[in-house]
Design a protein around this motif. Structure first.
Motif, mmCIF file in Angstrom:
data_model
loop_
_atom_site.group_PDB
_atom_site.id
_atom_site.type_symbol
_atom_site.label_atom_id
_atom_site.label_comp_id
_atom_site.label_asym_id
_atom_site.label_seq_id
_atom_site.Cartn_x
_atom_site.Cartn_y
_atom_site.Cartn_z
ATOM 1 N N LEU A 66 38.134 33.948 38.658
ATOM 2 C CA LEU A 66 38.412 35.195 37.956
ATOM 3 C C LEU A 66 37.540 36.326 38.504
ATOM 4 C CD1 LEU A 66 39.789 36.764 35.676
ATOM 5 C CD2 LEU A 66 38.041 35.887 34.107
ATOM 6 N N ALA A 67 36.266 36.033 38.781
ATOM 7 C CA ALA A 67 35.364 37.055 39.324
ATOM 8 C C ALA A 67 35.834 37.541 40.682
ATOM 9 C CB ALA A 67 33.945 36.504 39.421
ATOM 10 N N ALA A 68 36.462 36.650 41.455
ATOM 11 C CA ALA A 68 36.943 37.023 42.789
ATOM 12 C C ALA A 68 38.075 38.042 42.721
ATOM 13 C CB ALA A 68 37.404 35.779 43.550
ATOM 14 N N GLU A 69 38.695 38.171 41.566
ATOM 15 C CA GLU A 69 39.775 39.144 41.397
ATOM 16 C C GLU A 69 39.243 40.557 41.149
ATOM 17 O OE1 GLU A 69 42.244 37.791 38.228
ATOM 18 O OE2 GLU A 69 42.410 35.746 39.026
ATOM 19 N N GLN A 70 37.937 40.680 40.875
ATOM 20 C CA GLN A 70 37.352 41.985 40.557
ATOM 21 C C GLN A 70 36.966 42.715 41.841
ATOM 22 O OE1 GLN A 70 37.524 42.487 37.206
ATOM 23 N NE2 GLN A 70 38.303 40.382 37.251
ATOM 24 N N PRO A 71 36.965 44.067 41.841
ATOM 25 C CA PRO A 71 36.531 44.825 43.024
ATOM 26 C C PRO A 71 35.044 44.634 43.266
ATOM 27 C CG PRO A 71 36.870 46.304 41.162
ATOM 28 C CD PRO A 71 37.388 44.955 40.741
ATOM 29 N N LEU A 72 34.663 44.471 44.548
ATOM 30 C CA LEU A 72 33.259 44.265 44.894
ATOM 31 C C LEU A 72 32.452 45.542 44.817
ATOM 32 C CD1 LEU A 72 33.524 41.787 47.900
ATOM 33 C CD2 LEU A 72 32.837 41.289 45.561
ATOM 34 N N THR A 73 33.101 46.685 44.964
ATOM 35 C CA THR A 73 32.413 47.976 44.855
ATOM 36 C C THR A 73 33.236 48.890 43.975
ATOM 37 O OG1 THR A 73 33.492 48.820 46.851
ATOM 38 C CG2 THR A 73 31.335 47.784 47.117
ATOM 39 N N GLY A 74 32.557 49.868 43.378
ATOM 40 C CA GLY A 74 33.264 50.816 42.531
ATOM 41 C C GLY A 74 33.423 52.157 43.219
ATOM 42 N N THR A 100 39.682 38.158 29.414
ATOM 43 C CA THR A 100 40.721 37.552 30.258
ATOM 44 C C THR A 100 40.552 36.037 30.327
ATOM 45 O OG1 THR A 100 40.810 39.561 31.602
ATOM 46 C CG2 THR A 100 41.764 37.572 32.551
ATOM 47 N N TYR A 101 39.312 35.596 30.480
ATOM 48 C CA TYR A 101 39.038 34.161 30.559
ATOM 49 C C TYR A 101 39.472 33.470 29.272
ATOM 50 C CZ TYR A 101 36.356 29.919 31.690
ATOM 51 O OH TYR A 101 35.977 28.626 31.966
ATOM 52 N N GLY A 141 27.507 43.940 30.180
ATOM 53 C CA GLY A 141 28.620 44.412 29.369
ATOM 54 C C GLY A 141 29.685 45.100 30.194
ATOM 55 N N VAL A 142 29.249 46.017 31.072
ATOM 56 C CA VAL A 142 30.192 46.761 31.903
ATOM 57 C C VAL A 142 30.930 45.835 32.859
ATOM 58 C CG1 VAL A 142 30.395 48.589 33.626
ATOM 59 C CG2 VAL A 142 28.799 48.839 31.735
ATOM 60 N N LEU A 143 30.200 44.882 33.446
ATOM 61 C CA LEU A 143 30.800 44.018 34.461
ATOM 62 C C LEU A 143 31.662 42.908 33.880
ATOM 63 C CD1 LEU A 143 28.111 43.371 37.235
ATOM 64 C CD2 LEU A 143 30.293 44.542 37.459
ATOM 65 N N PHE A 144 31.197 42.306 32.790
ATOM 66 C CA PHE A 144 31.779 41.029 32.408
ATOM 67 C C PHE A 144 32.533 41.027 31.081
ATOM 68 C CE2 PHE A 144 28.086 39.870 35.117
ATOM 69 C CZ PHE A 144 28.795 39.245 36.138
#
Length: 298
Positions: free
Chosen positions: A286-294, A112-113, A103-106
């Motif tokens: 789309l996933a590649a646009e997200q930050p890899l770490t928080g 957006t998708y 839920g938090v990640l996706f």
């Protein structure tokens, strides 16, 4: 022999019985039973030993089950390649996600998708990591979110890397520490996730490296319930940092866990030699646009 018969047989094995398989393939139990019998007659050998309410694969059944999985996966790939001709104006995203953290990640990614590709249907499957790997191998999903390390035979794209946080009852003697490890918690009961969750294996492997034998007092697949159990004083739990902060409340304390090789490093995986539909490739983009770490508070 046809794909419908093979699918019925595979689901009988996978679901553990004819009635359960009938629900999955939307057929009657008698139809499923007849399909398996027809397959046995065509092959000239029994495929299942009926042991009361259980069904056990014979030697011939083992071969048939393995080959049927391959044929069904190839059929799925065939349909996927044909759907490519339609591009992203039509199609389906078949994705498998674990209950922990999806839920938090996706959730935002799904919104957006949908806005970018409104005519792509989304088929979401939720299981623990072990079952998701099986779904991926058998072609039931095109992408699955799995924890690293990823098994051979899969390609993958990293999505997020988060350290684990120890979740302690507020009155635990270690709540004032900046960081702790599993030796500090050797006398504390553990609350883990249900069987089949890959995060358990990371925790137990780290304990073994430290010579700690944890006493597991409860298991659950629900993060809210796990946190409530901790707040009630039943034991300590371990969550990825972003989830620990999201579920924080007055009854618990969060302490950094100083344990190597326990990071919650999640990736999107797919079969290395399989066709990947455009709808799935668009999800990877789309996933590649997200930050890899928080950040520390995420």
């Amino acid at each position: 022999m046809n794909l419908r018969t093979l699918r019925a047989f595979v689901e009988v094995v996978r679901q553990g019985g004819f009635s359960q398989a009938a629900e999955v393939v939307s057929l009657t139990q008698s139809t499923v039973s007849k399909a398996v019998k027809t397959l046995e007659e065509e092959l000239g050998m029994p495929l299942l030993n009926r042991l009361g309410h259980r069904n056990q694969l014979t030697a011939a059944g083992e071969i048939a089950y393995r080959r049927a999985q391959v044929l069904l996966a190839e059929h799925s790939d065939l349909l996927g390649e044909i759907n490519d001709l339609r591009g992203l104006k039509r199609g389906m995203l078949r994705i498998g996600l674990p209950p922990v953290g999806c839920g938090v990640l996706f959730a935002t990614m799904f919104a957006t998708y949908r806005s970018r590709y409104p005519d792509i249907d989304i088929e979401l499957t939720e299981y623990g990591s072990k079952r998701l790997r099986e779904c991926l191998e058998e072609g039931e999903v095109d992408l699955a979110a799995l924890l690293l390390p990823i098994d051979e035979g899969f390609d993958y794209q990293p999505v997020r890397n988060e350290p684990l946080i120890a979740v302690l009852p507020m009155n635990h003697p270690l709540t004032g520490r900046e960081c702790i490890d599993f030796t500090d918690l050797a006398d504390s009961p553990f609350i883990l996730f249900e069987a089949g969750f890959a995060l358990n294996a990371k925790i137990l492997a780290a304990c073994e490296r430290k010579g700690v034998t944890p006493r597991v007092t409860a298991r659950s697949g629900q993060i809210d319930f796990i946190v409530d159990l901790v707040a009630a004083g039943l034991g300590v739990a371990f969550l990825p940092r972003m989830l620990a902060h999201k579920h924080r409340h007055a009854g618990i304390a969060l302490v950094a866990l100083d344990e190597p090789h326990t990071d919650w490093h999640i990736a999107l995986a797919w079969r290395a030699n399989a066709h990947l539909p455009p709808a799935a490739r668009a999800w990877l983009d789309l996933a590649a646009e997200q930050p890899l770490t928080g950040g520390p508070g995420n």
